[in-house]
Design an enzyme around this catalytic site. Structure first.
Site, PDB file in Angstrom:
ATOM      1  N   ARG A   1       0.828  -1.219   0.000  1.00 18.27           N
ATOM      2  CA  ARG A   1       0.000   0.000   0.000  1.00 18.27           C
ATOM      3  C   ARG A   1       0.859   1.265   0.000  1.00 18.27           C
ATOM      4  O   ARG A   1       0.479   2.279  -0.589  1.00 18.27           O
ATOM      5  CB  ARG A   1      -0.928   0.001   1.225  1.00 18.27           C
TER       6      ARG A   1
ATOM      7  N   SER B   1       1.074   4.351  -3.138  1.00 17.54           N
ATOM      8  CA  SER B   1       0.737   5.774  -2.976  1.00 17.54           C
ATOM      9  C   SER B   1       1.728   6.665  -3.715  1.00 17.54           C
ATOM     10  O   SER B   1       1.377   7.783  -4.125  1.00 17.54           O
ATOM     11  CB  SER B   1       0.713   6.134  -1.486  1.00 17.54           C
TER      12      SER B   1
ATOM     13  N   LYS C   1       4.038 -10.116  13.132  1.00 16.46           N
ATOM     14  CA  LYS C   1       3.123 -11.035  13.808  1.00 16.46           C
ATOM     15  C   LYS C   1       3.140 -10.780  15.316  1.00 16.46           C
ATOM     16  O   LYS C   1       2.094 -10.746  15.970  1.00 16.46           O
ATOM     17  CB  LYS C   1       3.526 -12.485  13.510  1.00 16.46           C
TER      18      LYS C   1
ATOM     19  N   SER D   1       7.582   6.015   7.397  1.00 14.91           N
ATOM     20  CA  SER D   1       8.170   7.107   6.620  1.00 14.91           C
ATOM     21  C   SER D   1       7.121   8.155   6.256  1.00 14.91           C
ATOM     22  O   SER D   1       7.442   9.321   6.033  1.00 14.91           O
ATOM     23  CB  SER D   1       8.827   6.563   5.345  1.00 14.91           C
TER      24      SER D   1
ATOM     25  N   ARG E   1       7.659  44.631  17.035  1.00 15.64           N
ATOM     26  CA  ARG E   1       8.117  43.497  17.839  1.00 15.64           C
ATOM     27  C   ARG E   1       7.435  42.237  17.337  1.00 15.64           C
ATOM     28  O   ARG E   1       6.208  42.190  17.203  1.00 15.64           O
ATOM     29  CB  ARG E   1       7.808  43.737  19.318  1.00 15.64           C
TER      30      ARG E   1
ATOM     31  N   ASP F   1      12.529  43.681  11.224  1.00 15.45           N
ATOM     32  CA  ASP F   1      13.386  44.108  10.113  1.00 15.45           C
ATOM     33  C   ASP F   1      14.844  44.305  10.542  1.00 15.45           C
ATOM     34  O   ASP F   1      15.770  44.056   9.764  1.00 15.45           O
ATOM     35  CB  ASP F   1      12.837  45.379   9.448  1.00 15.45           C
TER      36      ASP F   1
ATOM     37  N   GLY G   1      13.665  55.092  10.820  1.00 18.28           N
ATOM     38  CA  GLY G   1      13.884  54.908  12.249  1.00 18.28           C
ATOM     39  C   GLY G   1      15.291  54.372  12.458  1.00 18.28           C
ATOM     40  O   GLY G   1      16.104  54.322  11.536  1.00 18.28           O
TER      41      GLY G   1
ATOM     42  N   GLU H   1      16.576  46.401  20.300  1.00 20.54           N
ATOM     43  CA  GLU H   1      15.850  47.651  20.023  1.00 20.54           C
ATOM     44  C   GLU H   1      16.856  48.794  20.208  1.00 20.54           C
ATOM     45  O   GLU H   1      16.756  49.624  21.124  1.00 20.54           O
ATOM     46  CB  GLU H   1      14.648  47.798  20.954  1.00 20.54           C
TER      47      GLU H   1
END
Length: 722
Positions: free
Chosen positions: A19, A23, A259, A302, A477, A517, A545, A566
């Site tokens: 299976r 996929s 099993k 996986s 912030r 930034d 700024g 800051e």
């Protein structure tokens, strides 16, 4: 056809064993079937597909409307090591007759199962070309050895990740026969999440179960340490029982030890427990929906470390079966456990979280690449493999037919005036940039970001750029862990408590990172600028700024409440001018573009700004640029203001030197070149002698905000170990 000859259809044999591999193979099979003018498809089914205890999963192949040419019963029951060997032998006995009848031009083999090894061995010895899917990957069991053995037998390779591609090259495989395509299952995964899922959840887990409030468990035996893997499975079930959430448990695969694992399930009454649903098989389309909306997936499949990352669903990976796999940040590893407590704690940590969508294993375009690759195969070329022994080719991004795909990031810069989006390559090249005015409202701004990102992501395909994720640089912030803007600057309105990660990740199916930034400017310098290779440095942005970022021991500092660096709000005078933050005497109140503009307006209002050689139009707005121009032309008052601003900035830098002791200070932004000499002078006058040796330089990066946003993506490491 590109190389096969105009009249010859390529006869492709796809052999599927279970299976899981179906996929991955099904999307390719659908693609082949859709182009009958180029291909003839033969489907061979063997392995656990044909066993009732494992769900008779060959039926889903029939339901997908594929004609099964041959069914081969190749599994010898016993579920131990000897049975696996005997199963390989039985397949080797039966396959030659099938291949003699089909006479395929090429056989497609997937993965690392013992059945696949029998397929590759048979095809190689019968001079049939082999295309191997998912070679070059690394995991933690005998599957590793089988996968690499198939690689040596295969003539062509389709891999899913850049690391896998490099592993294949290091294994001396011909680079021209390796296609970096991504995982075929991702072609379906990335379009699946928005489909109706509630009915599927009800079918498999009950009417009363809600999305994000259940667990999917899928655990297989580890063939190199069966006893320990069974013990781990017992502990997992104990933890799930204690955790007390509705759980869908899938039966293990056919490997040695399965099993015993089923016996453990029955001993603990899992099949009759009210919180558990135990099933042999779930159709892949439905399984996708179940894991996409689960609160957590647990086990060692996986699928957990590969496919589930596409949805950001939390995963707990148990044991060593997937050791070495590339994983997204949604995966928490529990390598070993002596009691259920560690697994239970992992469940408490992971359950209900939502992580960014990961595209490590694919971008949804694998099948078109694979079909193009198949069409390019020249059947007139000699069948004998050629190995490319060292020296290995450089790490270049090369797919078939010279399609070059460059690993890239989408970078977003949210400024006070403009909103910019760029495609940035791994080397820091801005491949393409888009600029719009930054809207004033939250709704309009977010809508424009999404629109620009979608446009850029679409254009990236035409530019042969593979987008790895989205990095966002914004003022204010930021909580980078959650991707939330906590508080904005006054320059960007309606921009507080804003979750940027979720809507953008959901829209683009890409992981998203967000940061301030100033921090982004520091990251840009670390990856592309003067800070490359420097252990401790500080970046100061001098623009509208004043901001910045601090790199300490090669890592960016955020602080306990994301308020570190800051730097514009370092106070250098107790009775200085008022700052936009509400305080007085901040560096920003002296040296920012806004502060200089304020002082320029004062001079202009008093007719003290303009000097000979300067002129202003009546409607022209006074700016910092006018103040700088006036100072250069001999205006003593303008020059005094600039010297005061430079001194304030220099005093702030001295405070930084005495606090962080960096070896380098980088001045960035449009005002940097005007301040650099003043800053150096203040350091020589005011700094301690041990700090005076610091280097102060002006950034040479043209666009640090965008480059920093890109580096959030390009430098991100996703592996976590618990």
């Amino acid at each position: 056809m590109e190389k096969n000859g105009s009249n010859h259809k390529l006869r492709v044999c796809v052999a599927t064993c279970n299976r899981a591999d179906y996929s991955k193979l099904a999307p390719i099979m659908f693609g082949i079937k859709a182009e009958p003018q180029f291909f003839e498809l033969d489907v061979v089914v063997l392995g656990s597909h044909l066993i009732d205890d494992y769900g008779n999963t060959y039926r889903m192949i029939e339901q997908d409307d594929f004609d099964i040419h041959t069914r081969l019963h190749t599994i010898v029951r016993g579920e131990d090591e000897a049975a696996m060997v005997e199963s390989v032998g039985l397949a080797l006995v039966k396959l030659p007759d099938v291949l003699n009848r089909l006479k395929p031009d090429i056989m497609i083999v997937h993965g690392d199962r013992f059945d696949a090894l029998a397929l590759a061995t048979s095809a190689a010895l019968m001079n049939i070309r082999i295309l191997h899917i998912e070679g070059g990957e690394v995991s933690g069991t005998i599957d590793d050895s089988i996968r690499h053995a198939i690689t040596k037998l295969a003539h062509y390779h389709v891999c899913c990740t850049r690391s896998a591609e490099q592993h294949l090259i290091a294994m001396c495989e011909d680079h021209d026969r390796i296609l970096l395509a991504g995982c075929p299952s991702y072609d379906k995964l990335l379009s699946a999440k928005n489909k109706d899922y509630m009915s599927i959840i009800r079918i498999w887990l009950g009417e009363d179960v809600k999305p994000r409030d259940y667990i999917v468990a899928l655990q297989h035996p580890v063939t190199t340490d069966i006893k320990h893997s069974i013990k781990m499975f017992e502990l997992t079930l104990d933890a799930l029982i204690s955790f007390n959430k509705r759980t869908l448990v899938l039966f293990p695969n056919v490997d040695a030890g399965s099993k015993e694992m089923v016996r453990v399930m029955r001993k603990k009454g899992i099949e009759h427990h009210p919180n558990f649903r135990a099933v042999k098989h779930v159709p892949f389309d439905q399984f996708i929906q179940l894991v996409a909306h689960a609160g957590c997936m647990i086990g060692n499949s996986s699928c957990g470390v590969r496919e589930v990352g596409a949805f950001g669903t939390p995963v707990i990976n148990l044991g060593t079966r997937q050791t070495g796999r590339e994983t997204g940040e949604n995966v928490l590893h529990v390598r070993d456990a002596d009691t259920q407590d560690k697994i239970l704690h992992a469940l408490q940590l992971q359950f209900g979280k939502q992580y960014p969508c990961s595209k490590i294993y694919g971008d949804g375009n694998a099948v078109p690449r694979i079909l193009k690759f198949l069409k390019s195969i020249d059947l007139e070329e000699p069948l004998q493999k050629k190995f490319c022994f060292p020296p290995v080719k450089d790490n270049i991004s090369q797919d078939i037919d010279h399609i070059l795909e460059t690993q890239s990031a989408l970078a977003v810069d949210l400024g006070g005036t403009n909103l910019r989006v760029a495609i940035v390559s791994m080397k820091g090249e801005i491949v393409k940039k888009y600029t719009q005015l930054n809207p004033k409202t939250y709704e309009d701004r977010l809508e424009l970001i999404l629109k620009m990102c979608v446009e850029a992501a679409s254009e990236a395909v035409n530019l042969n750029c593979r987008i790895l994720g989205v990095g966002i640089s914004t003022g204010g912030r930021v909580n980078p862990r959650e991707g939330i803007v906590l508080h904005s600057t006054k320059l960007i309105q309606e921009w507080s408590c804003v979750d940027l990660r979720t809507p953008i990740s959901d829209a683009l199916h890409l992981p998203v990172w967000v940061d301030n930034d100033g921090n982004c400017a520091a990251l840009a310098e670390r990856k592309f600028g003067h800070g490359k290779g420097v252990e401790n440095f500080v970046t100061l942005i001098t623009g509208t700024g004043i901001g910045g970022g601090i790199i300490h021991q090669h890592e960016l500092i955020h602080g306990s409440s994301f308020c570190a660096a800051e730097l514009g709000h370092i106070v250098v005078s107790l009775d200085g001018p008022e700052c936009l933050c509400g305080s007085q005497g901040c560096i920003e109140a002296y040296a920012s573009g806004i502060a200089l503009q304020r002082e320029a307006k004062k001079l202009h209002d008093e007719d003290l700004l303009l000097v000979e050689g300067m002129s202003m139009k009546k409607e022209e707005v006074v700016s910092a640029a006018h103040l700088i121009q006036a100072a250069k032309l001999g205006n003593a008052k303008a020059d005094s203001i600039l010297r005061t601003a430079g001194t304030a900035l220099g005093l702030g830098v001295v405070n930084i030197l005495h606090t962080m002791n960096p070896s380098l200070v980088i001045l960035s932004g449009i005002l940097a070149s005007h301040y650099v000499n003043a800053v150096k002078d203040v350091i020589q006058r005011q700094a301690l002698s041990s700090a005076k040796t610091v280097d102060v330089v002006v950034s040479n990066l043209a666009d640090p905000a965008l480059l920093g946003a890109a580096s959030l993506v390009l430098d991100y490491t996703t592996r976590r170990t618990y």
